[in-house]
Design an enzyme around this catalytic site. Structure first.
Site, PDB file in Angstrom:
ATOM      1  N   ILE A 161      -6.699  -1.040   5.071  1.00 38.21           N
ATOM      2  CA  ILE A 161      -6.540  -1.614   6.407  1.00 38.21           C
ATOM      3  C   ILE A 161      -5.424  -2.648   6.372  1.00 38.21           C
ATOM      4  O   ILE A 161      -5.371  -3.492   5.474  1.00 38.21           O
ATOM      5  CB  ILE A 161      -7.848  -2.278   6.892  1.00 38.21           C
ATOM      6  N   THR A 186       0.845  -1.188   0.000  1.00 32.82           N
ATOM      7  CA  THR A 186       0.000   0.000   0.000  1.00 32.82           C
ATOM      8  C   THR A 186       0.883   1.243   0.000  1.00 32.82           C
ATOM      9  O   THR A 186       2.099   1.151   0.102  1.00 32.82           O
ATOM     10  CB  THR A 186      -0.976   0.003   1.187  1.00 32.82           C
ATOM     11  N   CYS A 202      -2.864  -3.039  -2.566  1.00 32.29           N
ATOM     12  CA  CYS A 202      -3.345  -4.152  -1.750  1.00 32.29           C
ATOM     13  C   CYS A 202      -3.441  -5.452  -2.549  1.00 32.29           C
ATOM     14  O   CYS A 202      -4.195  -6.368  -2.181  1.00 32.29           O
ATOM     15  CB  CYS A 202      -4.681  -3.817  -1.096  1.00 32.29           C
TER      16      CYS A 202
END
Length: 234
Positions: free
Chosen positions: A148, A84, A178
């Protein structure tokens, strides 16, 4: 009658990724032995690509030797998730909390992180959702607005979430965000098309959303604490 749980909120401003990583490691150790209470780090990073423990280097689409030319660096971590990007105009929360004290498991914890960002987006009229199977993070349609990546050691969390307020989205073109190909990355600015309030306010709103999701009744805010924290790390 149960007393409201308290959360310390550390507003750190812009912090290098490695400094934040070192601070998290120290706080996790302290939280394990109950030396500190649940703590939330609120910050931003300079342009940084991070890889999780799966080491999916193939999802970095630019030679590492060229990162300096675009003003970015690469860091390796032990968090879950894939590659990320972190950078300016992103709201980042790193919770150092005891899931045992909260009474929830890892899956529910991640769901609450998703709901934190979904609630923030809704404040600006943006309908966000949790990812479908195989899609981590929070999405607006097929566009990712929040990432996340967490680590849990002996029931204590670190790393966390990154919500795109208005980052330079060109940085995402150099990775498979991701590890999910053929999906766009978006931001709150792009989705609203409106002039947003000061980023400090949006950070505060994100903290408030987090506190509501995790049922913290008392917030103790500490500003500009990184210098003293770093002294304790030496």
């Amino acid at each position: 009658m149960r007393l409201p749980r308290s959360l310390e909120v550390w507003k750190l401003g812009t912090v290098s990724y490695l400094d934040a990583l070192k601070l998290q490691e120290k706080l996790v150790s302290d939280r394990k032995i109950n030396k500190i209470s649940d703590t939330l780090l609120c910050l931003q990073h300079p342009p940084t690509y991070t890889l999780g423990k799966r080491r999916t280097d193939h999802n970095l689409l630019i030679p590492e030797s060229e990162l300096k030319q675009i003003g970015a660096e690469l860091c390796y971590t032990q968090r879950g998730g894939d590659i990320t990007f972190h950078g300016p105009h992103q709201a980042i929360l790193y919770p150092i909390v005891s899931l045992r004290d909260i009474g929830i498991g890892a899956r529910k914890y991640v769901e609450k992180l998703e709901l934190t960002m979904i609630e923030l987006a809704s404040l600006y009229g943006v309908k966000a959702r949790a990812g479908n199977t195989g899609e981590t993070g929070v999405w607006v349609g097929d566009r990712k607005i929040g990432a996340i990546g967490v680590r849990i050691q002996y029931g204590v969390t670190s790393h966390g979430l990154a919500f795109n307020i208005d980052p330079d989205l060109n940085y995402f073109k150099h990775i498979v965000p991701c590890g999910i190909p053929d999906k766009e990355v978006t931001s709150l600015t792009r989705e609203t098309g409106n002039l947003l309030p000061a980023e400090d306010l949006i950070h505060e709103q994100l903290v408030s959303c987090f506190a509501r999701q995790f049922d913290y009744g008392s917030l103790l805010r500490k500003d500009n604490v990184l210098m003293s924290a770093n002294e304790n790390l030496c």
